[in-house]
Scaffold this motif. Sequence first.
Motif, PDB file in Angstrom:
ATOM      1  N   ALA A 127      24.984 106.597  -6.142  1.00  0.00           N
ATOM      2  CA  ALA A 127      25.845 105.685  -6.377  1.00  0.00           C
ATOM      3  C   ALA A 127      27.951 106.560  -6.721  1.00  0.00           C
ATOM      4  N   SER A 128      27.790 107.717  -6.737  1.00  0.00           N
ATOM      5  CA  SER A 128      28.671 108.465  -7.450  1.00  0.00           C
ATOM      6  C   SER A 128      29.662 108.688  -5.908  1.00  0.00           C
ATOM      7  N   MET A 129      28.285 109.173  -4.928  1.00  0.00           N
ATOM      8  CA  MET A 129      29.196 109.452  -3.945  1.00  0.00           C
ATOM      9  C   MET A 129      29.754 107.969  -2.874  1.00  0.00           C
ATOM     10  N   LEU A 130      28.948 107.802  -3.297  1.00  0.00           N
ATOM     11  CA  LEU A 130      29.802 106.483  -2.841  1.00  0.00           C
ATOM     12  C   LEU A 130      30.403 105.427  -3.267  1.00  0.00           C
ATOM     13  N   GLY A 131      31.026 105.476  -4.449  1.00  0.00           N
ATOM     14  CA  GLY A 131      31.901 104.929  -4.944  1.00  0.00           C
ATOM     15  C   GLY A 131      33.294 106.083  -5.300  1.00  0.00           C
ATOM     16  N   LEU A 132      32.714 107.060  -4.468  1.00  0.00           N
ATOM     17  CA  LEU A 132      34.116 107.582  -4.802  1.00  0.00           C
ATOM     18  C   LEU A 132      35.007 107.869  -3.446  1.00  0.00           C
ATOM     19  N   VAL A 133      33.374 107.979  -1.832  1.00  0.00           N
ATOM     20  CA  VAL A 133      34.304 107.302  -1.137  1.00  0.00           C
ATOM     21  C   VAL A 133      34.668 106.075  -0.646  1.00  0.00           C
ATOM     22  N   LEU A 134      34.726 104.944  -1.289  1.00  0.00           N
ATOM     23  CA  LEU A 134      34.941 103.963  -1.103  1.00  0.00           C
ATOM     24  C   LEU A 134      36.379 103.656  -1.901  1.00  0.00           C
ATOM     25  N   ALA A 135      37.011 104.421  -2.987  1.00  0.00           N
ATOM     26  CA  ALA A 135      37.865 104.647  -3.871  1.00  0.00           C
ATOM     27  C   ALA A 135      39.082 104.471  -3.447  1.00  0.00           C
ATOM     28  N   ASN A 136      40.737 103.449  -4.056  1.00  0.00           N
ATOM     29  CA  ASN A 136      41.006 103.488  -2.873  1.00  0.00           C
ATOM     30  C   ASN A 136      42.480 104.056  -3.971  1.00  0.00           C
ATOM     31  N   ASN A 137      41.978 104.974  -5.122  1.00  0.00           N
ATOM     32  CA  ASN A 137      43.786 105.060  -5.884  1.00  0.00           C
ATOM     33  C   ASN A 137      42.715 105.757  -6.693  1.00  0.00           C
ATOM     34  N   PHE A 138      43.869 107.670  -7.122  1.00  0.00           N
ATOM     35  CA  PHE A 138      43.151 108.045  -7.240  1.00  0.00           C
ATOM     36  C   PHE A 138      42.383 108.770  -8.857  1.00  0.00           C
ATOM     37  N   GLN A 140      40.275 105.637  -9.699  1.00  0.00           N
ATOM     38  CA  GLN A 140      39.688 105.385  -9.465  1.00  0.00           C
ATOM     39  C   GLN A 140      38.236 106.547  -8.772  1.00  0.00           C
ATOM     40  N   LEU A 141      38.770 107.762  -7.631  1.00  0.00           N
ATOM     41  CA  LEU A 141      38.093 108.521  -7.864  1.00  0.00           C
ATOM     42  C   LEU A 141      37.815 109.127  -8.115  1.00  0.00           C
ATOM     43  N   TYR A 142      38.653 109.795  -9.646  1.00  0.00           N
ATOM     44  CA  TYR A 142      37.937 110.724  -9.923  1.00  0.00           C
ATOM     45  C   TYR A 142      36.986 110.419 -11.157  1.00  0.00           C
ATOM     46  N   ILE A 143      37.607 109.246 -11.293  1.00  0.00           N
ATOM     47  CA  ILE A 143      36.176 108.487 -12.282  1.00  0.00           C
ATOM     48  C   ILE A 143      35.002 109.329 -12.074  1.00  0.00           C
ATOM     49  N   PHE A 144      34.853 108.453 -10.154  1.00  0.00           N
ATOM     50  CA  PHE A 144      33.341 109.037  -9.253  1.00  0.00           C
ATOM     51  C   PHE A 144      33.298 110.460  -9.151  1.00  0.00           C
ATOM     52  N   TRP A 145      33.743 111.029  -9.562  1.00  0.00           N
ATOM     53  CA  TRP A 145      34.297 112.577  -9.270  1.00  0.00           C
ATOM     54  C   TRP A 145      33.276 113.233 -10.408  1.00  0.00           C
ATOM     55  N   GLU A 146      34.112 112.884 -11.469  1.00  0.00           N
ATOM     56  CA  GLU A 146      33.523 113.341 -12.719  1.00  0.00           C
ATOM     57  C   GLU A 146      32.022 113.136 -12.475  1.00  0.00           C
ATOM     58  N   LEU A 147      31.490 111.744 -11.956  1.00  0.00           N
ATOM     59  CA  LEU A 147      29.939 112.004 -12.189  1.00  0.00           C
ATOM     60  C   LEU A 147      29.720 112.189 -11.127  1.00  0.00           C
ATOM     61  N   VAL A 148      29.780 112.113 -10.002  1.00  0.00           N
ATOM     62  CA  VAL A 148      29.114 113.230  -9.041  1.00  0.00           C
ATOM     63  C   VAL A 148      29.246 114.561  -9.889  1.00  0.00           C
ATOM     64  N   GLY A 149      29.978 115.108 -10.289  1.00  0.00           N
ATOM     65  CA  GLY A 149      29.904 116.305 -11.737  1.00  0.00           C
ATOM     66  C   GLY A 149      28.719 116.121 -12.553  1.00  0.00           C
ATOM     67  N   ILE A 190      51.617 113.138 -10.240  1.00  0.00           N
ATOM     68  CA  ILE A 190      51.742 111.658  -8.817  1.00  0.00           C
ATOM     69  C   ILE A 190      52.257 110.431  -9.562  1.00  0.00           C
ATOM     70  N   GLN A 191      51.746 110.074 -10.489  1.00  0.00           N
ATOM     71  CA  GLN A 191      51.948 108.821 -11.541  1.00  0.00           C
ATOM     72  C   GLN A 191      53.458 109.514 -11.774  1.00  0.00           C
ATOM     73  N   ILE A 192      53.553 110.549 -12.795  1.00  0.00           N
ATOM     74  CA  ILE A 192      55.283 110.236 -13.738  1.00  0.00           C
ATOM     75  C   ILE A 192      56.683 110.342 -12.313  1.00  0.00           C
ATOM     76  N   ILE A 193      55.925 111.052 -11.218  1.00  0.00           N
ATOM     77  CA  ILE A 193      56.902 111.339 -10.303  1.00  0.00           C
ATOM     78  C   ILE A 193      56.692 110.388  -9.379  1.00  0.00           C
ATOM     79  N   PHE A 194      55.959 109.535  -8.438  1.00  0.00           N
ATOM     80  CA  PHE A 194      55.811 108.567  -7.792  1.00  0.00           C
ATOM     81  C   PHE A 194      55.254 106.973  -8.664  1.00  0.00           C
ATOM     82  N   GLY A 195      55.221 107.211  -9.026  1.00  0.00           N
ATOM     83  CA  GLY A 195      54.766 105.697 -10.146  1.00  0.00           C
ATOM     84  C   GLY A 195      54.022 105.081  -9.311  1.00  0.00           C
ATOM     85  N   THR A 196      52.428 105.614  -8.921  1.00  0.00           N
ATOM     86  CA  THR A 196      51.879 104.282  -8.276  1.00  0.00           C
ATOM     87  C   THR A 196      50.367 105.937  -7.843  1.00  0.00           C
TER      88      THR A 196
END
Length: 638
Positions: A127-138, A140-149, A190-196
């Motif tokens: 589930a963690s890996m699948l959530g990481l694959v589907l993430a549309n932003n950093f 969400q990806l980081y949350i599942f990234w840590e769950l994979v760990g 990325i958030q500080i420089i680009f705002g998204t």
Amino acid sequence: MIQYATENAWLIPVLPTSAFVLIGLLFFRSKTLSAAISITAIGAALLQSLLILFAVLIKPEVQEFTVTWFKISGFHVEMGFLIDPIAAMMLVVVTLVALMVQVYSLGYMHGDPGFSSYYAYHSLFAASMLGLVLANNFVQLYIFWELVGLCSYLLIGFWFQKPTAVDAAKKAFITNRIGDFGLLLGILLIQIIFGTLNFQKLQGIIGSEYIAATSLTLLVLLVFAGPVGKSAQFPLHVWLPDAMEGPTPVSALIHAATMVAAGVYLVARAFFLFAASPQALLIVAYLGGFTALFAASIAIVQNDIKRILAFSTLSQLGYMMMALGIGSVTAGMFHLMTHAFFKALLFLGAGSVIHALHEEQDIWKMGKLSKSMPITTATFLIGSLALSGIFPLAGFWSKDEILNATISNGYTGLFILGVFVAFLTSFYMFRLIFVAFYGPSQQHHHTPHESPLVMTIPLIILAALSVAAGWVGIPWLSVNFATYVHYGAVHHGVNTWVMLLSTIVALAGIWTAHMIYRKNVVAPAELVQRYSTIHRILTNKYYIDEIYNWAAARILDASARVLYWVDIKIVDGIVNGLGAGARWSGFFLRLIETGQTQHYAMAMIVGVVLIALMFSLLDAGLSLNSWLGGGSLTWFYR
């Protein structure tokens, strides 16, 4: 149906997550139900993933579905999922390999007291890996990234009664925290420089806004620190070989479709960011190439069947990173897909051998397994041929794509390195085969036997995929893998001499292993004695672990002792001193504040006398100063 599949892609990670919750809360005591729920959930996720893949093949466009998670002044975070060809391919790979591993585990983990926990963790991992694959932003990806760990920690240390398993789990978790800290810093920048943090919005912004090259390179390298840890690139590679302490099906899942694949996927998903910094991309390419050679050289002397495959994984991950670094998303992701199938096959084949020999993992204590384990031998041979890049198996097409992209983009040095790694790969894989499956018969404590059908059927399916999965990337096809997965212009190049060279080199590796380990033209023991220094260095993995242990003992421990002294003597000294001062002042004030009027009157009289005495002394001082001509007491009034 297709539209329904894409709009409900969120069900893919939710299904195995639900299995994890159900097993943990309701069906933990029933091993049969736990396995059934987990396998059913991942099977349903596979069907949903196949529908999405079919939809993407029909209409290869990016689809994004988002909802607002929270919004405050200057900060807006969305959650959602992103469907494109890369995500669709990864969804099928992850769910398919996870399903094969879970079915196989029915036989391998049979009778284990932690059977239900194993399937619960497996479901959460998928589930963690699948959530990481589907993430549309950093975010969400980081949350599942840590769950994979987290899940890797739980599964590597699953047999926690073994101290080595506990140490390996901690090592994996801590090593990954180093890379993940860099990734977190990169996300904040990325958030500080680009705002998204949305991938689609970032891709539109990158290049249109000016940012200093040095700052952009630093940002990209911080993001890359995460993949260096997760995908075990040098120098954060040390956790992956030790991860073999977990159950073998876990090793198959980690090394094939989850965990290590996450780092490669992140670089491909955020490739627009890496492409904006040629300097960072160059570092990715050469670090990947170095890791590929570094790990392959170690694999040629390993004797543990799982560790040979572990260092093979390190080497192939380096291959993928090298491909991405030279700018070929197609080659990197194509090799990720084919590697997932034949590396899962090889690990499950190794598990079949270990299961038959009751936990024996030393290849020199095996021998003649081909007679007693024909299905395991045949499928393991197919996986080894695919990994070696032999025509027309899957690995041939993806390895050729990497070598072709390398030479086409002008990286001659990396091309030569890649060809040499291809030789080493075929050599160490067939060293394993000739010793373990066709070597002299050894005395076994238990008679080797073929594994049950529940274990061999996944081997057969993965063997078929190891043969045919690469055919989707045949360069002569008008529509192939590169048509859907690419960055920039579509690449359909065919380089016949590269194909011939890579095949000849792979066959040369097999022939060399055959001459040494089958024909005994040169005795292996004689080679070890002749090149004892090199052998010792390779056996000890270039002493990287020892260097880290020395650094931890000498540098970190020494720094800790200094900081401990500062903490105890200075920080605690100040705090304790203030406390002591307050305590003593309270003691004296308690003596003064008696509540008796005569004592307070006496204190007032003494105070008046002292004040009068002070003014008398000041007056005397002024008179003396005037008599001496002034200036002597000027300092007193400054």
